[in-house]
Design a protein around this motif. Structure first.
Motif, mmCIF file in Angstrom:
data_model
loop_
_atom_site.group_PDB
_atom_site.id
_atom_site.type_symbol
_atom_site.label_atom_id
_atom_site.label_comp_id
_atom_site.label_asym_id
_atom_site.label_seq_id
_atom_site.Cartn_x
_atom_site.Cartn_y
_atom_site.Cartn_z
ATOM 1 N N ARG A 74 0.836 -1.207 0.000
ATOM 2 C CA ARG A 74 0.000 0.000 0.000
ATOM 3 C C ARG A 74 0.868 1.254 0.000
ATOM 4 N NH1 ARG A 74 -5.104 1.756 1.416
ATOM 5 N NH2 ARG A 74 -5.227 3.677 2.611
ATOM 6 N N VAL A 75 0.535 2.190 -0.882
ATOM 7 C CA VAL A 75 1.181 3.501 -0.908
ATOM 8 C C VAL A 75 0.092 4.549 -0.726
ATOM 9 C CG1 VAL A 75 2.575 5.127 -2.217
ATOM 10 C CG2 VAL A 75 2.989 2.675 -2.444
ATOM 11 N N GLU A 76 0.223 5.357 0.303
ATOM 12 C CA GLU A 76 -0.814 6.327 0.687
ATOM 13 C C GLU A 76 -0.198 7.718 0.794
ATOM 14 O OE1 GLU A 76 -3.431 7.099 4.761
ATOM 15 O OE2 GLU A 76 -2.946 5.046 4.161
ATOM 16 N N GLY A 77 -0.839 8.706 0.190
ATOM 17 C CA GLY A 77 -0.346 10.081 0.261
ATOM 18 C C GLY A 77 -1.433 11.034 0.704
ATOM 19 N N VAL A 96 3.771 0.812 2.881
ATOM 20 C CA VAL A 96 3.771 -0.329 3.793
ATOM 21 C C VAL A 96 3.493 -1.625 3.031
ATOM 22 C CG1 VAL A 96 3.193 0.912 5.923
ATOM 23 C CG2 VAL A 96 1.359 0.253 4.349
ATOM 24 N N PHE A 97 3.883 -2.739 3.639
ATOM 25 C CA PHE A 97 3.782 -4.049 2.999
ATOM 26 C C PHE A 97 3.607 -5.105 4.079
ATOM 27 C CE2 PHE A 97 5.821 -7.952 1.485
ATOM 28 C CZ PHE A 97 5.214 -8.137 0.247
ATOM 29 N N GLY A 98 2.793 -6.149 3.812
ATOM 30 C CA GLY A 98 2.636 -7.195 4.810
ATOM 31 C C GLY A 98 1.539 -8.183 4.472
ATOM 32 N N PRO A 99 1.180 -9.050 5.443
ATOM 33 C CA PRO A 99 0.196 -10.104 5.200
ATOM 34 C C PRO A 99 -1.244 -9.595 5.232
ATOM 35 C CG PRO A 99 0.955 -10.197 7.463
ATOM 36 C CD PRO A 99 1.786 -9.154 6.784
ATOM 37 N N ARG A 100 -2.114 -10.291 4.502
ATOM 38 C CA ARG A 100 -3.547 -9.990 4.469
ATOM 39 C C ARG A 100 -4.327 -11.306 4.501
ATOM 40 N NH1 ARG A 100 -6.233 -7.082 -0.702
ATOM 41 N NH2 ARG A 100 -5.624 -5.144 0.323
ATOM 42 N N ALA A 118 3.628 -2.974 7.501
ATOM 43 C CA ALA A 118 4.698 -2.168 8.101
ATOM 44 C C ALA A 118 5.591 -1.621 7.002
ATOM 45 C CB ALA A 118 5.518 -3.003 9.084
ATOM 46 N N GLY A 119 6.205 -0.472 7.277
ATOM 47 C CA GLY A 119 7.082 0.145 6.286
ATOM 48 C C GLY A 119 7.592 1.483 6.764
ATOM 49 N N ILE A 120 7.530 2.478 5.884
ATOM 50 C CA ILE A 120 8.108 3.790 6.191
ATOM 51 C C ILE A 120 7.146 4.896 5.792
ATOM 52 C CG2 ILE A 120 9.276 3.960 3.947
ATOM 53 C CD1 ILE A 120 11.603 5.346 5.423
ATOM 54 N N SER A 121 7.153 5.966 6.564
ATOM 55 C CA SER A 121 6.366 7.155 6.240
ATOM 56 C C SER A 121 7.319 8.333 6.098
ATOM 57 C CB SER A 121 5.339 7.439 7.343
ATOM 58 O OG SER A 121 4.491 8.503 6.973
ATOM 59 N N ASN A 122 7.123 9.104 5.036
ATOM 60 C CA ASN A 122 7.962 10.274 4.786
ATOM 61 C C ASN A 122 7.111 11.528 4.884
ATOM 62 O OD1 ASN A 122 9.018 12.147 2.098
ATOM 63 N ND2 ASN A 122 10.427 11.731 3.771
ATOM 64 N N GLY A 123 7.479 12.439 5.763
ATOM 65 C CA GLY A 123 6.806 13.722 5.905
ATOM 66 C C GLY A 123 7.675 14.823 5.314
#
Length: 202
Positions: A74-77, A96-100, A118-123
């Motif tokens: 998932r990529v969210e902005g 973020v990336f993970g199980p579903r 889980a992953g990374i968020s950039n502000g």
């Protein structure tokens, strides 16, 4: 520009990894692969102790590997203008990336899913404190961009329209990030989204 570039890089990496996984699943079986495009609203306190709303969109790629078990990327902005308490705008890109896990009704009309990502968020295009003072003060040592660990846990409901398209009626998740803000350096956010799902490989 620097913050935007650091946000685009993890986005591209995660989408590439997700696309490769999805392609492998489609090639090896008839398991469905879902691509969702959604409108997103985020209720957060990223740079202050006061909550506010951000708006934006997301792209989420999900593939089922064994029965209801699968993976999702998932990529969210989102963006908020100068209506935050600091008077500063804020832009976020979270990858973020993970199980579903997905459960479908017998008719395959409805699909309920839950995921832990889980992953990374950039502000970026904002103010993040690096010192001991409050955000914006002379002792804060502020920076215009920052990266943080992101954990996204939630689920949603898809309503099938036909063999190819579905409506993502809703997705709700708890998003935890760790941006510096001179207090707890932890943000607990509520992410809400809805949109369209395109299904492949079935």
């Amino acid at each position: 520009m620097k913050g935007m570039k650091s946000g685009i890089l993890p986005m591209a990496v995660m989408l590439a990894a997700g696309a490769a996984s999805a392609q492998a699943v489609v090639a090896g079986s008839s398991a469905p692969v879902d691509l969702a495009v959604t409108y997103d609203a985020l209720h957060t306190n990223h740079i202050t102790t006061q909550n506010f709303w951000m708006q934006g969109g997301a792209v989420e790629l999900g593939a089922r590997l064994y029965r209801g078990l699968g993976i999702a990327a998932r990529v969210e902005g989102e963006h908020a203008g100068t209506n935050t308490t600091t008077g500063e705008p804020l832009s976020l890109v979270t990858t973020v990336f993970g199980p579903r896990y997905t459960m479908e009704t017998r008719s395959h009309r409805y699909a309920i899913f839950g995921e832990g990502l889980a992953g990374i968020s950039n502000g970026f295009h904002s103010l993040f404190s690096e010192g001991s003072g409050p955000v914006g003060s002379v002792n804060a040592g502020t920076t215009s961009s920052s990266n943080a660990l992101a954990v996204d846990v939630g689920g949603g409901l898809d309503v099938r329209l036909n063999h190819r398209f579905a409506l993502r009626a809703f997705r709700a998740s708890y998003l935890r990030t760790q941006f510096p803000n001179t207090t707890t350096n932890v943000q607990n956010s509520l992410s809400l989204s809805a949109g369209l799902v395109v299904r492949f490989g079935r």
